[in-house]
Design an enzyme around this catalytic site. Structure first.
Site, PDB file in Angstrom:
ATOM      1  N   TYR A   1     -14.397  -4.241   8.948  1.00 41.94           N
ATOM      2  CA  TYR A   1     -13.088  -3.593   9.007  1.00 41.94           C
ATOM      3  C   TYR A   1     -12.467  -3.771  10.399  1.00 41.94           C
ATOM      4  O   TYR A   1     -11.294  -4.153  10.529  1.00 41.94           O
ATOM      5  CB  TYR A   1     -13.237  -2.107   8.681  1.00 41.94           C
ATOM      6  CG  TYR A   1     -11.951  -1.317   8.739  1.00 41.94           C
ATOM      7  CD1 TYR A   1     -10.995  -1.424   7.735  1.00 41.94           C
ATOM      8  CD2 TYR A   1     -11.694  -0.442   9.798  1.00 41.94           C
ATOM      9  CE1 TYR A   1      -9.819  -0.698   7.785  1.00 41.94           C
ATOM     10  CE2 TYR A   1     -10.527   0.293   9.849  1.00 41.94           C
ATOM     11  CZ  TYR A   1      -9.591   0.168   8.849  1.00 41.94           C
ATOM     12  OH  TYR A   1      -8.425   0.888   8.892  1.00 41.94           O
TER      13      TYR A   1
ATOM     14  N   GLY B   1       0.801  -1.217   0.000  1.00 38.62           N
ATOM     15  CA  GLY B   1       0.000   0.000   0.000  1.00 38.62           C
ATOM     16  C   GLY B   1       0.833   1.266   0.000  1.00 38.62           C
ATOM     17  O   GLY B   1       0.411   2.290   0.543  1.00 38.62           O
ATOM     18  N   ALA B   2       2.003   1.218  -0.630  1.00 34.47           N
ATOM     19  CA  ALA B   2       2.907   2.376  -0.612  1.00 34.47           C
ATOM     20  C   ALA B   2       2.718   3.292  -1.805  1.00 34.47           C
ATOM     21  O   ALA B   2       3.509   4.196  -2.024  1.00 34.47           O
ATOM     22  CB  ALA B   2       4.365   1.906  -0.561  1.00 34.47           C
TER      23      ALA B   2
ATOM     24  N   SER C   1      -5.592  -0.383  13.508  1.00 33.03           N
ATOM     25  CA  SER C   1      -6.563   0.677  13.781  1.00 33.03           C
ATOM     26  C   SER C   1      -7.185   0.471  15.154  1.00 33.03           C
ATOM     27  O   SER C   1      -7.332  -0.668  15.622  1.00 33.03           O
ATOM     28  CB  SER C   1      -7.661   0.675  12.719  1.00 33.03           C
ATOM     29  OG  SER C   1      -8.706   1.550  13.075  1.00 33.03           O
TER      30      SER C   1
ATOM     31  N   GLY D   1      -1.012   7.735   0.150  1.00 34.31           N
ATOM     32  CA  GLY D   1      -1.250   7.963   1.567  1.00 34.31           C
ATOM     33  C   GLY D   1      -0.097   7.646   2.499  1.00 34.31           C
ATOM     34  O   GLY D   1       1.063   7.989   2.245  1.00 34.31           O
ATOM     35  N   ILE D   2      -0.423   6.980   3.611  1.00 34.38           N
ATOM     36  CA  ILE D   2       0.561   6.664   4.647  1.00 34.38           C
ATOM     37  C   ILE D   2       1.703   5.835   4.074  1.00 34.38           C
ATOM     38  O   ILE D   2       2.869   6.061   4.393  1.00 34.38           O
ATOM     39  CB  ILE D   2      -0.120   5.887   5.797  1.00 34.38           C
ATOM     40  CG1 ILE D   2      -1.160   6.753   6.489  1.00 34.38           C
ATOM     41  CG2 ILE D   2       0.922   5.425   6.817  1.00 34.38           C
ATOM     42  CD1 ILE D   2      -2.022   5.982   7.472  1.00 34.38           C
ATOM     43  N   GLY D   3       1.370   4.882   3.225  1.00 30.26           N
ATOM     44  CA  GLY D   3       2.397   4.005   2.667  1.00 30.26           C
ATOM     45  C   GLY D   3       3.444   4.761   1.876  1.00 30.26           C
ATOM     46  O   GLY D   3       4.639   4.453   1.947  1.00 30.26           O
TER      47      GLY D   3
END
Length: 298
Positions: free
Chosen positions: A164, A10-11, A137, A14-16
């Protein structure tokens, strides 16, 4: 910091992306696992400018265990050691099932990363001081159990929020059990805060717009995971939950590791067809390959 390698899921947004950029600045050679998309191409072009030639892309679809296994093989074909694995990719929905028939949050957020970790385990064990960081989370507080009776059904809650949270509980129980079984690999779970990323694209646009006014930036949201990845001396906190850049307390289910061993054993059974296979695998996604970052305009 020479010759250190990192894999980040997930890079490509966003955060990734923020995590990958910092790792590149710290001297890591970074392997980005993600889809072939316009977002991927744009993010990878930016990352390549941070440290030219040290960011690599492995195409992977986390909703397919075939694809995850092939991505792991692509990395192992080039490296025998892995210093850092960041399990960052995640989805809150929409309702649906993965290619392998699992509820989409459970399949992508938890089971894909469980398989990826197991496939990369020999490389993690070969690296001195390896670490694994799961971006989880606080939503796991709302999950009392891992719902084995529903993990092969499409989600039914609003915005898939219940599913989730359950997937994030599973992810954190993985953290607990891995720290117990593999004490030489420091493993952490983190809460990044509520961050303005594409993960909220399933929320109706007017609601998402208001929510974003109160959210953290991806760079801020990345800091807790980066601390767990990079700060020396945290090995004694392996198996712990972190938020706001410090050790915190997770849900009672997590802290007591309720059902963690059972989940591990069940997960090993679920991933068995992919665990010791060659890149030919079981069919399904076959277009996963190691590549240099695709060209894109910044």
């Amino acid at each position: 910091m020479k010759n250190k390698t990192a894999v980040v899921t997930g890079a490509t947004s966003g955060i990734g992306t923020a995590i990958a950029a910092r790792l590149l600045r710290e001297g890591y050679e970074v392997y980005v696992l993600g889809r072939d998309s316009a977002y991927s191409k744009s993010a990878l072009a930016k990352l390549n400018r941070v440290s030219p030639g040290r960011v690599h892309w492995i195409q992977a679809e986390l909703a397919s265990l075939d694809s995850v296994a092939m991505a792991a093989h692509a990395f192992l074909a080039r490296h025998g050691q892995l210093n850092l694995l960041i399990c960052n990719a995640g989805v809150p929905g929409p309702s649906g099932r993965t290619d392998d028939g699992y509820e989409v949050c459970f399949g992508v957020n938890y089971l894909a990363h469980f398989l990826l970790t197991q496939k990369l385990l020999p490389a993690l064990q070969a690296a001195q001081g390896a670490r694994v960081v799961h971006v989880a989370s606080r939503a796991h507080f709302d999950a009392p159990v891992v719902p084995y009776d529903r993990i092969r059904q499409a989600g039914t809650s609003r915005f898939n929020y219940r599913e989730y949270g359950e997937s994030k509980l599973a992810q954190l129980l993985h953290v607990k059990e891995m720290a117990k079984r593999y004490p030489r690999i420091a493993t952490f779970g983190t809460h990044p805060g509520v961050v303005a990323t594409r993960v909220w694209r399933v929320v109706p646009a007017p609601i998402a717009f208001i929510m974003r006014l109160f959210m953290r930036s991806p760079k801020t949201g990345a800091q807790t995971s980066l601390r767990c990845a990079l700060e020396p001396g945290l090995e004694g906190d392996s198996g712990a939950f972190f938020e706001n850049c410090k050790r915190s307390v997770g849900s009672p289910v997590f802290e007591r590791a309720e059902g963690a061993a059972e989940l591990w054993e069940k997960s090993m059974e679920w991933i068995k067809p992919w665990l010791h296979t060659s890149p030919a695998l079981t069919g399904g996604h076959s277009a996963v390959s190691f590549q240099r970052p695709p060209l894109a305009s910044p």
